[in-house]
Structures are given as structure tokens and as C-alpha cells.
Design an enzyme around this catalytic site. Structure first.
Site, PDB file in Angstrom:
ATOM      1  N   HIS A 187     -31.114   0.281 -86.280  1.00  0.00           N
ATOM      2  CA  HIS A 187     -30.139  -0.126 -87.315  1.00  0.00           C
ATOM      3  C   HIS A 187     -30.351   0.666 -88.611  1.00  0.00           C
ATOM      4  O   HIS A 187     -30.046   0.156 -89.706  1.00  0.00           O
ATOM      5  CB  HIS A 187     -30.207  -1.624 -87.611  1.00  0.00           C
ATOM      6  CG  HIS A 187     -30.204  -2.487 -86.390  1.00  0.00           C
ATOM      7  ND1 HIS A 187     -29.082  -3.070 -85.880  1.00  0.00           N
ATOM      8  CD2 HIS A 187     -31.225  -2.842 -85.555  1.00  0.00           C
ATOM      9  CE1 HIS A 187     -29.386  -3.762 -84.782  1.00  0.00           C
ATOM     10  NE2 HIS A 187     -30.692  -3.623 -84.562  1.00  0.00           N
ATOM     11  N   SER A 308     -23.952  25.632-102.754  1.00  0.00           N
ATOM     12  CA  SER A 308     -22.687  25.121-103.284  1.00  0.00           C
ATOM     13  C   SER A 308     -22.156  26.128-104.294  1.00  0.00           C
ATOM     14  O   SER A 308     -22.920  26.761-105.026  1.00  0.00           O
ATOM     15  CB  SER A 308     -22.933  23.772-103.964  1.00  0.00           C
ATOM     16  OG  SER A 308     -21.908  23.514-104.908  1.00  0.00           O
ATOM     17  N   LYS A 314     -27.886  22.732-104.802  1.00  0.00           N
ATOM     18  CA  LYS A 314     -27.598  22.292-103.430  1.00  0.00           C
ATOM     19  C   LYS A 314     -28.149  23.214-102.354  1.00  0.00           C
ATOM     20  O   LYS A 314     -28.125  24.427-102.482  1.00  0.00           O
ATOM     21  CB  LYS A 314     -26.084  22.153-103.217  1.00  0.00           C
ATOM     22  CG  LYS A 314     -25.431  21.031-103.962  1.00  0.00           C
ATOM     23  CD  LYS A 314     -26.002  19.648-103.635  1.00  0.00           C
ATOM     24  CE  LYS A 314     -25.628  19.188-102.250  1.00  0.00           C
ATOM     25  NZ  LYS A 314     -24.189  18.910-102.138  1.00  0.00           N
ATOM     26  N   GLU A 321     -23.791  20.111 -89.671  1.00  0.00           N
ATOM     27  CA  GLU A 321     -22.566  19.336 -89.922  1.00  0.00           C
ATOM     28  C   GLU A 321     -21.441  19.835 -89.025  1.00  0.00           C
ATOM     29  O   GLU A 321     -20.639  19.052 -88.510  1.00  0.00           O
ATOM     30  CB  GLU A 321     -22.165  19.459 -91.395  1.00  0.00           C
ATOM     31  CG  GLU A 321     -23.183  18.859 -92.350  1.00  0.00           C
ATOM     32  CD  GLU A 321     -22.886  19.260 -93.787  1.00  0.00           C
ATOM     33  OE1 GLU A 321     -21.861  18.819 -94.327  1.00  0.00           O
ATOM     34  OE2 GLU A 321     -23.676  20.025 -94.367  1.00  0.00           O
TER      35      GLU A 321
END
Ligand code: ARG
Length: 492
Positions: A187, A308, A314, A321
């Protein structure tokens, strides 16, 4: 070969079609006559013909189509449908076409409806009359079946290899992690300590099933459909067992109607690809999370990260992804294809041509994603300080309860006692490590001094007793077993 863009919006497709229709009379008359033109009074509508053509993507079956035709010519000669001289001329013609097509991708072009028409046209251009006999007793319906089955059988080993590479990267990381511990999660809440190797090998186990699943897909494609003709069989006594052996199949499709309409092996391929993508996607999701600031269990190599354009700090995990994103595309291919199949009347239907783009796209998607995952996993660096810190605290609660069980307390009672301890300690901002012997005893008289030894992650993993557990000895055995499996695959 890049995947064809199947995602062009429908509206654009119609616009293109409309332009083509309008331009049709002006189109050059250079298009080859379709194989079936004899029956028709007028020329086919060029725009529609172009729209229904598959050559732009089924050229990927070129080698398989030529291999199938070579075997077919041999079978026709053995059945005395072709003279030895005709069969030889066809073999030589097909060999030269194959050589040319392999050497020069640009050769595979032309106005042809599909790769089958292309090969036949070029063959006739090269050798004349004998080429016009090659299609005797055959239909593109059984021909495309044999091509697709040959293609699947030829491509599966490479696909398996790309998955094995991800597994190898995971196994190498697992071996390097030694006895490092980390929290496991259920969870997305800290559950119990596990070894980092144990965690990594869980991903390897899923991908290993995919490798085995693709072997099943390959076996499913192992049946030779030639001899089925268009649907009812063929009038020539071709030796189908010979054809099967020649083309590397171990059996012949038993029913000609089924032979020309079965694409179950395509469905299985798309399912195996989707499931492998689901596994890569779950791995990707873990890497995205575990390399981020909040977890920080692994450090992503700069070489596989992206920056970024706006935020200077970043370091993004784009490749993972994308793997996660592309899983959706693969699942879409499977769902779309099953929808195509579900209402088809028996026998061949043109809808079946839709099998190719989804198959090729799913193959490319999986190979690309496996390649990306391999590089990312291979270059991950473990942050032991972070994983060790994450594996301390209340995730040792089960071990505390098991300590009481060892002292003769019933597990349910122990669970309630430790649950109460956690509730109180959370309110007081305390942790197990800070409790004094007297405080332990106050929670339950069975707590002795030895309890402090059980509340460490190392003790927790060592306390596990089953072979599939996170006990370092058990994990080492799992590691050795999968290393052996990898070595066995290499030896093949
Ligand atoms: N391009 C077709 C396909 O992929 C080849 C078979 C065509 N057969 C036919 N009867 N039109 O399915």
C-alpha cells in the site's frame, strides 16, 4: 525500422483521402496492375487502392515472404506442377530478389498492393513466364499466414534477448548489493525490511516469466498454413509435411478454414508484449520513485537523466517515464486487435490485415523499452545510507510481535500489544530503539533484554525461515538459481 505512425487523427486521414480522391485522375498511371485485375471492367479507384494497400508496412515480411515462396516453388515442383527448369528459374529469381532486398532497403518500394504482390511482380519482371506459375494453388490468404508465423518465430528470440538483458542488469545489481537492506512496501506504506537483492530479484522474476511466455507464443506460431489456399484447400498434391519441415515448422495447420482466419498467435504475441510492458512499467515506476528526493534509495546516472528547460536543479527520469507511458500504447494494441477480431465471420477477411501494424508497433515498443530499462538499471547507484535508514523504525513491529510469540504469547495477543505500543509511541514521538528495559517490560512482562537485538533490519531479515523469503541465505540461493538460468540461456 521505425514504427509507422498509426496514430494520425481520423480527421486527417479523411482529409488525406479526400485529397487523394480529388487528385486520382491526375495520378500517374504507373501503378502496377493488382494481382486480381482480370475480373474487372474498370481500373480500381486509385485512392482507395492506396488506402487499402499494406506494402508500406508489410515490407517488413519481405524475407519471410520470399522464404515461403521458395519453399512453395519446391513443393510445386515435387508435385509436378512445375518442371525442374521452371522451379530452378523461380529459385534463382527469388534468391536474387532476396539478396537485392537485403542489401538495399529502398528496393522494397513500388505501387504494389502488398509485399506478396511486390515479390511476384519483380519475379515476373526478372524471369518471365515461370514467375507467372508461382502462385498456382496458393492464395495470399495462406501466404500471409505463413509470412506472419515465420516473422513471429524469427523475431521472438531477439525479443527474449532484450528482456534477458534487463534481467541481467537487475541480477548484476542484486549481486553487487550484498547484504544491504531497504524497506519493502505494501500500500506504499513501509511494511518489513528486505534485502535490496531480494527486491531487485522480484522484478527479475516477473521478466523471466515474460521470456518463457514468449517461448509459448513462438510455439503457438509453429504450424504451417500453406496448402489451405484461399479457404478450402488446394487442388495440387503438395507435400505439406515437406513444406513445414522446409520452413522450420513442426506441424501443419489441420483445417484450411482455420488456417486462413487464425491469428491467435498474434493475439498471444500482443498479450505477451503487453504483459512484459506492464512489468517494465512497474519497474520504471519504482525507479522513478526510488531515485527521487523523497526516497533516494538509488541515484540515477546523469547519462540517463534529463534536465528542465526552466528549473536548473531538475534531474528527471524521462526514459523510465516513457517506458511507463508506452505500456499504455502496447495495451492499446492488444485491446484494439481483440476488438478487430471479435466479430469477424469465419474465413479470411481484410480486417485481418490490421494484425501487422499492431504487431510491429508492439515489438518495437517492447524492444525499445527493454533497451532503455537495461541502460537505466545497469547504471543505478545504490545509496546504502538511505536504504538502511528507511529500513528502521516501526517496520520492525512484526519482529517485536514475533518476539512475544517466541515467549509463548498468542500471535493475536502479541499483535494487539504491539499495535498499542505503536499507537502510544507515535503519540509520544518515541521509537523502539529509545525504549528502556523497564519501559519494554511495562508493555509486557515477557519482553526481556534480548528484544533490543531483534529490532534491527539485519536481525529481521535473518529471522526469515522460508526459501522464498528475504533471508540473505535464501536470497543468495535465488540469485544463484537465476544466474544459472542466465548462463543456460547463453549456452543455447
Ligand atoms: N495484405 C493482406 C493482409 O495482410 C494480404 C492478404 C490479402 N488477401 C486478400 N484476399 N485480399 O491480410
Amino acid at each position: 525500422m521505425p514504427a509507422p505512425d498509426r496514430r494520425r487523427p481520423v480527421a486527417t486521414a479523411f482529409l488525406v483521402l479526400a485529397v487523394l480522391v480529388a487528385a486520382a485522375p491526375a495520378l500517374a498511371q504507373d501503378s502496377a496492375k493488382p494481382l486480381w485485375s482480370g475480373r474487372f471492367d474498370v481500373e480500381p479507384n486509385k485512392a482507395l487502392l492506396a488506402w487499402g494497400a499494406s506494402f508500406s508496412f508489410d515490407k517488413r515480411l519481405f524475407e519471410d515472404d520470399v522464404a515461403g515462396s521458395m519453399a512453395w516453388a519446391e513443393a510445386l515442383a515435387r508435385a509436378n506442377v512445375l518442371t525442374p527448369a521452371e522451379a530452378q528459374a523461380i529459385q534463382r529469381g527469388l534468391s536474387s530478389i532476396l539478396e537485392r532486398g537485403r542489401a538495399d532497403a529502398a528496393f522494397l518500394s513500388g505501387p504494389d498492393e502488398d509485399v506478396h504482390s511486390f515479390v511476384e511482380r519483380v519475379l515476373i519482371e526478372r524471369i518471365g513466364e515461370p514467375g507467372r506459375k508461382l502462385h498456382t494453388g496458393r492464395s495470399r490468404n495462406d501466404q500471409v499466414g505463413v509470412d506472419m508465423r515465420l516473422y513471429v518465430r524469427r523475431r521472438v528470440p531477439d525479443i527474449q534477448q532484450s528482456l534477458v538483458a534487463v534481467i541481467e542488469a537487475l541480477v548484476t545489481q542484486a549481486a553487487a548489493a550484498g547484504d544491504a537492506v531497504m524497506p519493502s512496501y505494501t500500500h506504499v506504506r513501509r511494511a518489513q525490511p528486505v534485502t535490496v537483492a531480494h527486491y531487485l530479484l522480484a522484478h527479475a522474476a516477473a521478466l523471466r516469466r515474460d521470456v518463457e511466455r514468449f517461448a509459448v507464443v513462438r510455439a503457438e506460431a509453429d504450424a504451417m498454413p500453406l496448402g489451405a489456399g484461399a479457404i478450402a484447400g488446394t487442388n495440387y498434391a503438395v507435400d505439406t509435411a515437406f513444406l513445414a519441415a522446409k520452413l522450420g515448422f513442426t506441424k501443419v495447420v489441420a483445417n484450411s478454414i482455420d488456417a486462413t482466419s487464425d491469428r491467435d498467435y498474434v493475439s498471444s504475441f500482443l498479450h505477451a508484449s503487453s504483459l512484459a510492458m506492464v512489468h517494465l512499467s512497474r519497474l520504471a515506476e519504482d525507479v522513478v520513485l526510488f531515485t527521487g528526493e523523497e526516497f533516494g534509495f538509488f541515484v540515477l546516472s546523469d547519462a540517463v537523466a534529463t534536465g528542465s528547460s526552466l528549473m536548473p536543479q531538475k534531474k528527471n527520469p524521462d526514459p523510465m517515464e516513457l517506458v511507463r507511458g508506452k505500456a499504455g500504447r502496447s495495451i492499446g494494441n492488444l485491446a484494439g486487435w481483440l476488438a478487430t477480431m471479435k466479430s469477424l465471420p469465419s474465413g479470411y477477411n481484410k480486417d485481418l490485415q490490421e494484425d501487422k501494424e499492431v504487431l510491429f508497433d508492439s515489438e518495437d515498443t517492447l524492444m525499445g523499452s527493454a533497451g532503455a530499462a537495461t541502460v537505466v538499471v545497469r547504471t543505478l547507484t545504490l545509496d546504502r545510507a538511505r536504504t538502511t535508514r528507511g529500513a528502521s523504525g516501526f517496520l520492525l513491529s512484526t519482529d517485536v510481535a514475533d518476539y512475544l510469540v517466541a515467549q509463548g504469547v498468542a500471535f493475536r495477543t502479541a499483535h494487539e500489544i504491539v499495535g498499542g505500543m505503536v499507537r502510544k509511541m507515535l503519540a509520544e514521538g518515541r521509537e523502539f530503539e529509545t525504549l528502556t528495559p523497564a519501559e519494554w517490560k511495562a508493555y509486557h512482562p515477557a519482553f526481556g533484554d534480548a528484544v533490543m537485538q531483534v529490532v534491527t533490519a539485519q536481525a529481521s531479515v535473518r529471522a526469515k525461515k522460508t526459501p522464498q523469503s528475504t533471508n540473505p541465505d535464501a536470497v543468495n540461493a535465488q540469485l544463484a538459481e537465476i544466474q544459472q538460468w542466465l548462463a543456460g540461456r547463453k549456452a543455447k
